[in-house]
Scaffold this active site. Structure first.
Site, PDB file in Angstrom:
ATOM      1  CE1 TYR A  75      -3.320  -3.024   1.019  1.00  0.00           C
ATOM      2  CE2 TYR A  75      -4.316  -1.200  -0.169  1.00  0.00           C
ATOM      3  CZ  TYR A  75      -4.352  -2.510   0.252  1.00  0.00           C
ATOM      4  OH  TYR A  75      -5.418  -3.312  -0.091  1.00  0.00           O
ATOM      5  CD  GLN A 108     -16.116  -0.748  -8.633  1.00  0.00           C
ATOM      6  OE1 GLN A 108     -15.633  -1.840  -8.361  1.00  0.00           O
ATOM      7  NE2 GLN A 108     -16.644  -0.473  -9.800  1.00  0.00           N
ATOM      8  CG  ASN A 109     -10.949   4.078  -9.245  1.00  0.00           C
ATOM      9  OD1 ASN A 109     -11.078   2.860  -9.351  1.00  0.00           O
ATOM     10  ND2 ASN A 109     -11.048   4.894 -10.269  1.00  0.00           N
ATOM     11  CB  VAL A 110      -8.399   3.189  -2.920  1.00  0.00           C
ATOM     12  CG1 VAL A 110      -9.464   2.139  -2.605  1.00  0.00           C
ATOM     13  CG2 VAL A 110      -7.267   2.556  -3.715  1.00  0.00           C
ATOM     14  CG  ASP A 111      -7.346   7.131  -7.865  1.00  0.00           C
ATOM     15  OD1 ASP A 111      -7.276   6.242  -8.742  1.00  0.00           O
ATOM     16  OD2 ASP A 111      -8.190   8.048  -7.902  1.00  0.00           O
ATOM     17  CG  HIS A 126     -14.330  -0.794  -3.111  1.00  0.00           C
ATOM     18  ND1 HIS A 126     -14.196  -1.316  -4.368  1.00  0.00           N
ATOM     19  CD2 HIS A 126     -15.491  -1.289  -2.613  1.00  0.00           C
ATOM     20  CE1 HIS A 126     -15.244  -2.111  -4.615  1.00  0.00           C
ATOM     21  NE2 HIS A 126     -16.035  -2.111  -3.569  1.00  0.00           N
ATOM     22  CB  CYS A 134      -5.251   2.643  14.987  1.00  0.00           C
ATOM     23  SG  CYS A 134      -4.635   1.262  15.985  1.00  0.00           S
ATOM     24  CB  CYS A 163      -3.910   1.707  21.056  1.00  0.00           C
ATOM     25  SG  CYS A 163      -3.879   1.017  19.386  1.00  0.00           S
ATOM     26  CB  SER A 205     -13.641  -5.841 -14.390  1.00  0.00           C
ATOM     27  OG  SER A 205     -13.549  -5.812 -12.968  1.00  0.00           O
TER      28      SER A 205
HETATM   29  C1  BV8 Z   1     -18.598  -7.312   0.987  1.00  0.00           C
HETATM   30  C2  BV8 Z   1      -9.980  -1.710  -2.223  1.00  0.00           C
HETATM   31  C3  BV8 Z   1     -20.147  -7.931   2.654  1.00  0.00           C
HETATM   32  C4  BV8 Z   1      -8.726  -2.437  -1.808  1.00  0.00           C
HETATM   33  C5  BV8 Z   1     -11.329  -3.360  -3.418  1.00  0.00           C
HETATM   34  C6  BV8 Z   1     -16.418 -14.231   0.219  1.00  0.00           C
HETATM   35  C7  BV8 Z   1     -16.269 -13.573   1.434  1.00  0.00           C
HETATM   36  C8  BV8 Z   1     -16.594 -12.246   1.589  1.00  0.00           C
HETATM   37  C9  BV8 Z   1     -17.093 -11.535   0.525  1.00  0.00           C
HETATM   38  C10 BV8 Z   1     -17.212 -12.195  -0.669  1.00  0.00           C
HETATM   39  C11 BV8 Z   1     -16.908 -13.519  -0.845  1.00  0.00           C
HETATM   40  N1  BV8 Z   1     -17.146 -13.865  -2.147  1.00  0.00           N
HETATM   41  C12 BV8 Z   1     -17.594 -12.790  -2.814  1.00  0.00           C
HETATM   42  C13 BV8 Z   1     -17.645 -11.789  -1.919  1.00  0.00           C
HETATM   43  C14 BV8 Z   1     -18.028 -10.465  -2.176  1.00  0.00           C
HETATM   44  C15 BV8 Z   1     -16.739  -9.729  -2.569  1.00  0.00           C
HETATM   45  C16 BV8 Z   1     -16.619  -9.858  -4.077  1.00  0.00           C
HETATM   46  O1  BV8 Z   1     -17.370  -9.234  -4.782  1.00  0.00           O
HETATM   47  N2  BV8 Z   1     -15.661 -10.677  -4.542  1.00  0.00           N
HETATM   48  C17 BV8 Z   1     -15.501 -10.828  -5.985  1.00  0.00           C
HETATM   49  C18 BV8 Z   1     -14.041 -11.116  -6.285  1.00  0.00           C
HETATM   50  C19 BV8 Z   1     -16.448 -11.924  -6.461  1.00  0.00           C
HETATM   51  N3  BV8 Z   1     -16.940  -8.375  -2.156  1.00  0.00           N
HETATM   52  C20 BV8 Z   1     -16.492  -7.995  -0.945  1.00  0.00           C
HETATM   53  O2  BV8 Z   1     -15.836  -8.675  -0.196  1.00  0.00           O
HETATM   54  C21 BV8 Z   1     -16.909  -6.581  -0.552  1.00  0.00           C
HETATM   55  N4  BV8 Z   1     -17.484  -6.626   0.763  1.00  0.00           N
HETATM   56  O3  BV8 Z   1     -19.166  -7.958   0.166  1.00  0.00           O
HETATM   57  O4  BV8 Z   1     -19.007  -7.197   2.308  1.00  0.00           O
HETATM   58  C22 BV8 Z   1     -19.675  -9.264   3.107  1.00  0.00           C
HETATM   59  C23 BV8 Z   1     -18.802  -9.324   4.171  1.00  0.00           C
HETATM   60  C24 BV8 Z   1     -18.411 -10.580   4.629  1.00  0.00           C
HETATM   61  C25 BV8 Z   1     -18.884 -11.738   4.006  1.00  0.00           C
HETATM   62  C26 BV8 Z   1     -19.720 -11.651   2.894  1.00  0.00           C
HETATM   63  C27 BV8 Z   1     -20.122 -10.409   2.435  1.00  0.00           C
HETATM   64  C28 BV8 Z   1     -15.707  -5.674  -0.488  1.00  0.00           C
HETATM   65  C29 BV8 Z   1     -15.073  -5.584  -1.851  1.00  0.00           C
HETATM   66  C30 BV8 Z   1     -14.054  -4.450  -1.841  1.00  0.00           C
HETATM   67  C31 BV8 Z   1     -12.666  -4.985  -2.166  1.00  0.00           C
HETATM   68  N5  BV8 Z   1     -11.731  -3.867  -2.279  1.00  0.00           N
HETATM   69  N6  BV8 Z   1     -10.520  -2.292  -3.459  1.00  0.00           N
HETATM   70  C32 BV8 Z   1      -7.542  -2.074  -2.671  1.00  0.00           C
HETATM   71  O5  BV8 Z   1      -7.694  -1.309  -3.642  1.00  0.00           O
HETATM   72  O6  BV8 Z   1      -6.450  -2.562  -2.359  1.00  0.00           O
HETATM   73  S1  BV8 Z   1     -11.858  -4.040  -4.854  1.00  0.00           S
HETATM   74  C33 BV8 Z   1     -10.911  -3.535  -6.165  1.00  0.00           C
HETATM   75  O7  BV8 Z   1     -11.188  -4.412  -7.236  1.00  0.00           O
HETATM   76  C34 BV8 Z   1     -11.269  -2.201  -6.733  1.00  0.00           C
HETATM   77  O8  BV8 Z   1     -11.591  -1.261  -5.749  1.00  0.00           O
HETATM   78  C35 BV8 Z   1     -12.427  -2.474  -7.628  1.00  0.00           C
HETATM   79  O9  BV8 Z   1     -13.625  -2.282  -6.977  1.00  0.00           O
HETATM   80  C36 BV8 Z   1     -12.359  -3.939  -7.838  1.00  0.00           C
HETATM   81  C37 BV8 Z   1     -12.377  -4.313  -9.293  1.00  0.00           C
HETATM   82  O10 BV8 Z   1     -11.497  -3.533  -9.882  1.00  0.00           O
HETATM   83  P1  BV8 Z   1     -12.018  -2.546 -11.082  1.00  0.00           P
HETATM   84  O11 BV8 Z   1     -12.110  -1.181 -10.536  1.00  0.00           O
HETATM   85  O12 BV8 Z   1     -13.195  -3.084 -11.778  1.00  0.00           O
HETATM   86  O13 BV8 Z   1     -10.784  -2.694 -11.889  1.00  0.00           O
HETATM   87  P2  BV8 Z   1     -10.375  -3.942 -12.671  1.00  0.00           P
HETATM   88  O14 BV8 Z   1      -8.907  -3.924 -12.675  1.00  0.00           O
HETATM   89  O15 BV8 Z   1     -11.121  -5.149 -12.228  1.00  0.00           O
HETATM   90  O16 BV8 Z   1     -10.917  -3.605 -14.115  1.00  0.00           O
HETATM   91  C38 BV8 Z   1     -10.452  -2.453 -14.758  1.00  0.00           C
HETATM   92  C39 BV8 Z   1     -11.418  -2.200 -15.883  1.00  0.00           C
HETATM   93  O17 BV8 Z   1     -11.005  -1.005 -16.531  1.00  0.00           O
HETATM   94  C40 BV8 Z   1     -11.402  -3.297 -16.920  1.00  0.00           C
HETATM   95  O18 BV8 Z   1     -12.725  -3.578 -17.333  1.00  0.00           O
HETATM   96  C41 BV8 Z   1     -10.608  -2.668 -18.081  1.00  0.00           C
HETATM   97  O19 BV8 Z   1     -11.075  -3.126 -19.346  1.00  0.00           O
HETATM   98  C42 BV8 Z   1     -10.957  -1.222 -17.929  1.00  0.00           C
HETATM   99  N7  BV8 Z   1      -9.945  -0.283 -18.428  1.00  0.00           N
HETATM  100  C43 BV8 Z   1      -8.609  -0.462 -18.515  1.00  0.00           C
HETATM  101  N8  BV8 Z   1      -8.042   0.663 -19.009  1.00  0.00           N
HETATM  102  C44 BV8 Z   1      -9.055   1.558 -19.218  1.00  0.00           C
HETATM  103  C45 BV8 Z   1     -10.266   0.955 -18.851  1.00  0.00           C
HETATM  104  N9  BV8 Z   1     -11.450   1.583 -18.939  1.00  0.00           N
HETATM  105  C46 BV8 Z   1     -11.440   2.847 -19.410  1.00  0.00           C
HETATM  106  N10 BV8 Z   1     -10.315   3.500 -19.782  1.00  0.00           N
HETATM  107  C47 BV8 Z   1      -9.119   2.880 -19.703  1.00  0.00           C
HETATM  108  N11 BV8 Z   1      -7.996   3.531 -20.083  1.00  0.00           N
END
Ligand code: BV8
Length: 263
Positions: A75, A108-111, A126, A134, A163, A205
């Site tokens: 991070y 969804q972006n953290v920036d 997110h 902490c 703490c 995505s």
């Molecule tokens: C939740 C912060 C309730 C961190 C992120 C098992 C246990 C617990 C939960 C789950 C589980 N199974 C499923 C879940 C739910 C889970 C989930 O959805 N999992 C997925 C993998 C299936 N979700 C969660 O856990 C969420 N919480 O549900 O709580 C709960 C609690 C307990 C138990 C059950 C339920 C929390 C999810 C948040 C995770 N944190 N980020 C960090 O950044 O380090 S997620 C992270 O990935 C991003 O923030 C973003 O949201 C996500 C996906 O990324 P994208 O933004 O879509 O980017 P990606 O790279 O995927 O795609 C980029 C896109 O851009 C592509 O389409 C590409 O084509 C396009 N692109 C590329 N270049 C360009 C472009 N578009 C335009 N212009 C360009 N130039």
């Protein structure tokens, strides 16, 4: 890859008409929004040291519990990367759109690139890289943090002055609940949409829930849902229109067309 400069006439007329005719525009942005600023998208292979790690495995409370310095190293490097880049033309176009229409951004972006381009951001569903707190007592950590200019595989996280616990990034890890205020702000922006309004889904995505469900909720409110993404995604099928282009190319052309129509 250089693609021809996207101009308004290269955009589908119905897309331009939809945004021109909208009173409200909800922007749902993902990592692709920041890609042209030089911030790797979440699914792109992580750079260097973390290359062999799936970000979805690293962005978890379990990874943090197991090895805080390893996760903090990732991070701190990402914070350094974001600090070193600028908003792109897509961020700037959305800031201008905010002066032409009622725009709400839920990212969804953290920036902080939307903010640095001049947009108000209704929700960071997110969390934020820079909202440090902490991990034990939850007290926000407001002190300056030394960010490495080179990736460091392990870096001791700052110590909480209250703490003595480890300080963590204010992001939402997989398995963690989304911040209530940001979810509420997103849902109220969706509820405010009416037929004729638009939801712009940019650079996500559509894989991660519950954020991936927001475009369908916007559609259910009668909004016209437009995806801006060079690639097909899990939500392309439920969008009314799809513009296969990048944020920094499509958004400036789209906003220029709206601005010209307003004159
Ligand atoms: C939740 C912060 C309730 C961190 C992120 C098992 C246990 C617990 C939960 C789950 C589980 N199974 C499923 C879940 C739910 C889970 C989930 O959805 N999992 C997925 C993998 C299936 N979700 C969660 O856990 C969420 N919480 O549900 O709580 C709960 C609690 C307990 C138990 C059950 C339920 C929390 C999810 C948040 C995770 N944190 N980020 C960090 O950044 O380090 S997620 C992270 O990935 C991003 O923030 C973003 O949201 C996500 C996906 O990324 P994208 O933004 O879509 O980017 P990606 O790279 O995927 O795609 C980029 C896109 O851009 C592509 O389409 C590409 O084509 C396009 N692109 C590329 N270049 C360009 C472009 N578009 C335009 N212009 C360009 N130039």
């Amino acid at each position: 890859m250089t693609t021809p400069e996207t101009t308004a006439d290269a955009l589908p007329e119905e897309v331009v008409a939809a945004v021109r005719g909208a009173r409200r525009v909800l922007v749902l942005s993902g990592a692709g929004m920041s890609a042209e600023s030089g911030v790797p998208t979440f699914r792109d292979a992580q750079t260097g040291l973390w290359e062999e790690f799936d970000p979805a495995q690293l962005a978890t409370a379990e990874a943090w519990q197991e090895d805080p310095p390893f996760v903090w190293g990732w991070y701190a490097w990402r914070m350094h990367l974001v600090r070193g880049v600028d908003p792109n033309a897509g961020h700037r176009a959305l800031a201008e759109l905010g002066r032409l229409r009622e725009v709400a951004i839920s990212t969804q972006n953290v920036d902080d690139l939307h903010e640095r381009a001049g947009s108000d951001v209704a929700a960071h569903v997110h969390g934020s890289l820079f909202a440090l707190r902490c991990a034990d007592c939850g007290v926000p950590y407001a002190q300056e943090v030394d960010l490495p200019s080179e990736p460091q595989e392990r870096l001791t996280p700052p110590e909480c002055p209250a703490c003595g616990g480890h300080v963590r990034p204010g992001v939402v890890w997989f398995g963690e609940m989304l911040p209530e205020a940001d979810v509420a702000a997103t849902e109220s922006a969706i509820d405010a949409l009416e037929p004729g309004d638009v939801a712009l889904v940019v650079g996500t995505s559509g894989i991660v829930f519950p954020a991936a469900g927001y475009p369908a909720m916007a559609r259910a409110e009668g909004a016209t849902v437009i995806e801006i993404n060079p690639l097909e995604t899990d939500i392309s099928d439920m969008c009314h229109h799809v513009v296969r282009g990048t944020a920094a190319e499509v958004l400036p052309a789209l906003v220029a067309a709206v601005r010209d129509a307003d004159r």
